[in-house]
Enzyme design. Structure first.
Site, mmCIF file in Angstrom:
data_model
loop_
_atom_site.group_PDB
_atom_site.id
_atom_site.type_symbol
_atom_site.label_atom_id
_atom_site.label_comp_id
_atom_site.label_asym_id
_atom_site.label_seq_id
_atom_site.Cartn_x
_atom_site.Cartn_y
_atom_site.Cartn_z
ATOM 1 N N GLU A 122 12.026 -7.823 -24.501
ATOM 2 C CA GLU A 122 10.871 -7.469 -24.798
ATOM 3 C C GLU A 122 10.472 -5.957 -25.518
ATOM 4 O O GLU A 122 11.349 -5.141 -25.271
ATOM 5 C CB GLU A 122 9.742 -7.485 -23.605
ATOM 6 N N CYS A 135 7.638 1.312 -27.639
ATOM 7 C CA CYS A 135 8.247 1.349 -26.632
ATOM 8 C C CYS A 135 9.670 0.190 -26.773
ATOM 9 O O CYS A 135 9.258 -0.920 -26.908
ATOM 10 C CB CYS A 135 7.777 0.919 -25.155
ATOM 11 N N CYS A 142 19.174 -5.045 -17.110
ATOM 12 C CA CYS A 142 19.312 -3.810 -16.703
ATOM 13 C C CYS A 142 20.308 -3.847 -15.499
ATOM 14 O O CYS A 142 20.149 -4.641 -14.761
ATOM 15 C CB CYS A 142 17.921 -2.883 -16.240
ATOM 16 N N CYS A 146 16.617 0.045 -10.113
ATOM 17 C CA CYS A 146 15.573 0.975 -9.673
ATOM 18 C C CYS A 146 14.602 0.187 -8.829
ATOM 19 O O CYS A 146 14.135 -0.946 -9.339
ATOM 20 C CB CYS A 146 14.776 1.745 -10.655
ATOM 21 N N CYS A 149 11.110 -0.810 -10.140
ATOM 22 C CA CYS A 149 11.223 -1.393 -11.616
ATOM 23 C C CYS A 149 11.155 -2.767 -11.783
ATOM 24 O O CYS A 149 12.250 -3.309 -11.106
ATOM 25 C CB CYS A 149 11.967 -0.643 -12.531
ATOM 26 N N CYS A 395 4.475 0.420 -17.816
ATOM 27 C CA CYS A 395 5.601 1.039 -17.300
ATOM 28 C C CYS A 395 6.147 0.251 -16.050
ATOM 29 O O CYS A 395 5.577 0.366 -14.839
ATOM 30 C CB CYS A 395 5.293 2.689 -16.962
#
Length: 422
Positions: A122, A135, A142, A146, A149, A395
């Site tokens: 995305e 962004c 990933c 985290c 997230c 975010c």
């Protein structure tokens, strides 16, 4: 269905890179998007042109590709008509495939994109009063895990190539109509999910809507360093996309060994996902802290090439209720930044919830008080306004929409897109 196997990850931190500069295509043609002029010349020579002709054609194609945004060799009018079919048979100038384009009520836009080998990622465009920020993602998935997230709950599939990274910028410019006008405009705007009469406003001296880039999408940019560097060089090239390095920010969760290299070889602004001021809390919410601790990270920030009061390092700090939002945390943040003499700005980010998240957002009053403490110490600490929450574009919320859609829904979207293209 994708045909690239998941990358094998040893533990939760270091991925095994899959180095390649081009994603293979089923039709055998080579996609030139994301390649520098010299590499294009090499490919032309390998395909049969002599060295002089390869260099000339590479210069011409490079200009049309990056300066004018053209994707059709037939539109390259300074290339001989007899040469254009030769190029078309062997090469292509692609874009990431648009699976889904979404618009938020606040103007934020998110695209679900697909690579040539079937993987989805995305990107997000955030219009503001005086700027427009794209962004950009650097990986499919990933590996940092985290805990606040949503992207961190995905497995890492693979690194994006330079073409797939710079292709996001190209696609955004297609959608915003920011190339010199050509016959491709209508087709490109339709592919990108934008009506040509949208977004009539403008930012900046050159009238462009896309003024800034942040490497804050899916993935850890410094775990895909070579490809990110090569893509951003094209973005910053005066003969390419010509965006100033001062308008580009790379965000890292703290891959300390790569930070100086980033400053030396890329030279863009640095943002650091800090989010905590103690080893205990940061170990929990940003697991890479177990490998590169706070002191090591902050020293790397102090040593970052080019950091100064004119080019401050941004520290991102997500506000988690009863986890990292106490007055004592704010004071410790101030102490650490001053101890390392860091030219710093702190972005306070209200936590953006997602299904299954184990944290809550700090109250507005707590966020405000935290900000006041940092400001009173002479360090800028604005509170970021959440954008695109209604389309999961805020975010920490990026996680490919395809994982939430049924196959029937995706097929319907594909049919609608094809019908729009005629």
């Amino acid at each position: 269905m994708s045909d690239t196997a998941l990358m094998q990850i040893p533990g939760n931190i270091d991925p095994v890179p899959t180095p390649r500069d081009i994603t293979p295509r089923e039709d055998g043609r080579v996609d030139l998007l994301g390649l520098p002029r010299q590499r294009i010349a090499e490919l032309f020579a390998e395909a049969g042109l002599d060295a002089k002709a390869a260099k000339l054609r590479a210069k011409q194609v490079y200009h049309w590709l990056y300066h004018r945004g053209v994707t059709d060799f037939e539109a390259m009018t300074d290339i001989a008509k007899t040469m254009r079919p030769w190029l078309t048979q062997r090469f292509v100038i692609g874009r990431p495939e648009v699976v889904l384009s979404q618009h938020s009520s606040d103007g934020t836009r998110k695209w679900l994109l697909r690579t040539a080998d079937g993987h989805e990622f995305e990107m997000v465009f955030i219009p503001d009063a005086d700027r427009g920020t794209l962004c950009v993602s650097s990986q499919v998935g990933c590996t940092l895990n985290c805990r606040f997230c949503h992207t961190g709950t995905m497995r890492l599939v693979r690194n994006l190539t330079p073409g797939e990274i710079v292709g996001q910028v190209m696609l955004a410019r297609d959608a915003l109509g920011e190339w010199p006008k050509s016959a491709n405009d209508t087709r490109l705007a339709t592919m990108a999910g934008l009506d040509e009469d949208e977004d009539e406003g403008s930012y900046g001296a050159d009238g462009r809507l896309l003024t800034n880039i942040v490497m804050m999408g899916m993935g850890e940019p410094l775990y895909n360093f070579d490809n990110v560097r090569d893509a951003l060089k094209l973005v910053m090239d005066g003969d390419g996309l010509a965006l100033s390095k001062r308008r580009i920010t790379l965000s890292t969760s703290g891959v300390v060994p790569m930070m100086a290299k980033c400053g030396e070889e890329i030279g863009v602004n640095l943002a650091v996902s800090l989010h905590a001021v103690s080893k205990e809390v940061r170990d929990e919410i940003v697991p890479i802290n177990r490998k590169y601790g706070l002191e090591e990270l902050l020293q790397a920030c102090a040593d970052y090439p080019g950091a100064s009061n004119a080019r401050r390092i941004t520290f991102e700090y997500v506000m988690l209720k009863d986890k990292n939002d106490r007055d004592e945390d704010a004071r410790e943040l101030v102490r650490l930044l001053k101890h390392y003499k860091l030219p710093a700005k702190v972005n306070l980010i209200p936590f953006n919830p997602w299904p299954g998240a184990i944290y809550e957002c700090s109250t507005p009053e707590r966020v405000r008080r935290f900000s006041e403490i940092v400001f009173e110490a002479g360090i800028s600490a604005p509170v970021r306004t959440p954008r695109g929450r209604d389309i999961d574009a805020a975010c920490g919320q990026l996680k490919t929409t395809a994982q939430k859609l049924s196959r029937a829904e995706l097929d319907r979207l594909a049919e609608e897109k094809q019908a729009a293209l005629g």
